[in-house]
Enzyme design. Sequence first.
Site, PDB file in Angstrom:
ATOM      1  N   ARG A 101     -53.609   4.114  40.808  1.00 40.81           N
ATOM      2  CA  ARG A 101     -52.942   3.834  39.593  1.00 40.81           C
ATOM      3  C   ARG A 101     -53.201   4.763  38.743  1.00 40.81           C
ATOM      4  NH1 ARG A 101     -51.168  -1.555  36.224  1.00 40.81           N
ATOM      5  NH2 ARG A 101     -49.537  -1.412  38.017  1.00 40.81           N
ATOM      6  N   HIS A 128     -43.179   3.857  39.892  1.00 38.63           N
ATOM      7  CA  HIS A 128     -43.740   2.633  40.349  1.00 38.63           C
ATOM      8  C   HIS A 128     -42.973   2.370  41.581  1.00 38.63           C
ATOM      9  CE1 HIS A 128     -46.313  -0.749  40.101  1.00 38.63           C
ATOM     10  NE2 HIS A 128     -45.842  -1.423  38.966  1.00 38.63           N
ATOM     11  N   CYS A 263     -40.684  -6.598  35.462  1.00 38.36           N
ATOM     12  CA  CYS A 263     -41.703  -6.396  36.329  1.00 38.36           C
ATOM     13  C   CYS A 263     -42.905  -6.960  35.760  1.00 38.36           C
ATOM     14  CB  CYS A 263     -41.964  -4.880  36.461  1.00 38.36           C
ATOM     15  SG  CYS A 263     -42.163  -4.184  35.032  1.00 38.36           S
TER      16      CYS A 263
HETATM   17  N1   CP Z   1     -45.848  -5.132  37.285  1.00 39.91           N
HETATM   18  C1   CP Z   1     -47.005  -4.746  37.279  1.00 39.91           C
HETATM   19  O1   CP Z   1     -47.346  -3.588  38.005  1.00 39.91           O
HETATM   20  O2   CP Z   1     -47.962  -5.259  36.744  1.00 39.91           O
HETATM   21  P1   CP Z   1     -49.353  -4.886  36.357  1.00 39.91           P
HETATM   22  O3   CP Z   1     -49.519  -3.721  35.526  1.00 39.91           O
HETATM   23  O4   CP Z   1     -50.123  -6.135  36.101  1.00 39.91           O
HETATM   24  O5   CP Z   1     -50.165  -4.656  37.594  1.00 39.91           O
HETATM   25  N1  NVA Z   2     -43.804   0.470  32.203  1.00 35.50           N
HETATM   26  C1  NVA Z   2     -44.867  -0.218  32.259  1.00 35.50           C
HETATM   27  C2  NVA Z   2     -45.090  -0.769  33.447  1.00 35.50           C
HETATM   28  C3  NVA Z   2     -46.199  -1.850  33.745  1.00 35.50           C
HETATM   29  C4  NVA Z   2     -46.250  -2.656  35.108  1.00 35.50           C
HETATM   30  C5  NVA Z   2     -46.121   0.767  32.214  1.00 35.50           C
HETATM   31  O1  NVA Z   2     -46.147   1.716  32.583  1.00 35.50           O
HETATM   32  O2  NVA Z   2     -47.107   0.192  31.403  1.00 35.50           O
END
Ligand code: CP
Ligand code: NVA
Length: 304
Positions: A101, A128, A263
Amino acid sequence: MKKDLISIVDFDKDDILDLLDLTKDVKANKSKYECSLKSKCIGLIFQKPSNRTRVSFEIGMVQLGGHAIYLGPSEIDMGGRESVKDVACVLSRYLDGIVARTYNHEDAKELARHAAVPVINGLSDLEHPCQALSDIFTIRENFGKFKGVKLSYIGDGNNVLNSLMCAASKVGLDMKIATPKGYEPKIEMARIARSIARVSGSQIELSNDPKAAAKDADVIYTDVWVSMGQEKERSKRKKLFMPFQINGNLMKFAKKKCLIMHCLPAHRGQEITDEVIDSKNSIVYDQAENRMHAEKAILLRLLK
Ligand code: CP
Ligand code: NVA
């Protein structure tokens, strides 16, 4: 199937459908896969916070008989304490796979380029893909098909939308997207989604009109207005995005049985009201659960 899952675009339609079918089987027959990744270990290099992605990958790996190690920013400090290349090469000697990430999508790509083991993008500033795979699984689980299902995404043109729109175009889902002016999805990703849609026959429409996007929707999807890394823009965005809030009024434009997806994490009272996210048509927790099933399928295909 490619070695890594960095962009949803790298997986063709057959790869995606295969992963969705495997997700269905993994969800229905948990015990069948209990030893599938016995003694395999993945590392989770996370530069940003996470609830779903971290926990679903860790637990998913345990349920497959393997193990996961969380490597937060203070442990690895990729690009700071040591180069992305060195992290990739060293961890490839210990691990069977990496979930990353990152802030910068290029870091995820570079990690994959240098790693001998599969690298899975667990969210970057651009994409994502695990979320998108799991979300289209959730849509198929509810409607039994993609063709003719109208998915509306209303809100910020961010990483979640970039991947979702490309996944939708591959499997033939129609999408209406409404974002404020200047907050459209990445031009290059929209171009890719539209060119794939021309082949698959799906329709990907972009506008700045939330009501038009909500009209006759089967599913309305939204995400936070301020993604991780954009915190300085919070007050500006909160004002600008208000007409794009998913609330009772906007829902009147959609079909009566329209499902609600997000999400998560949600900022209740901003992009979505309590009334909508807590309504009987909301499937946000099914969506969150399905992250784990879909990621188990991804791990099974990439780590085997
Ligand atoms: N939707 C999602 O990726 O959640 P987190 O940021 O909590 O992992
Ligand atoms: N668009 C959001 C998604 C989190 C799961 C972010 O990048 O923070």
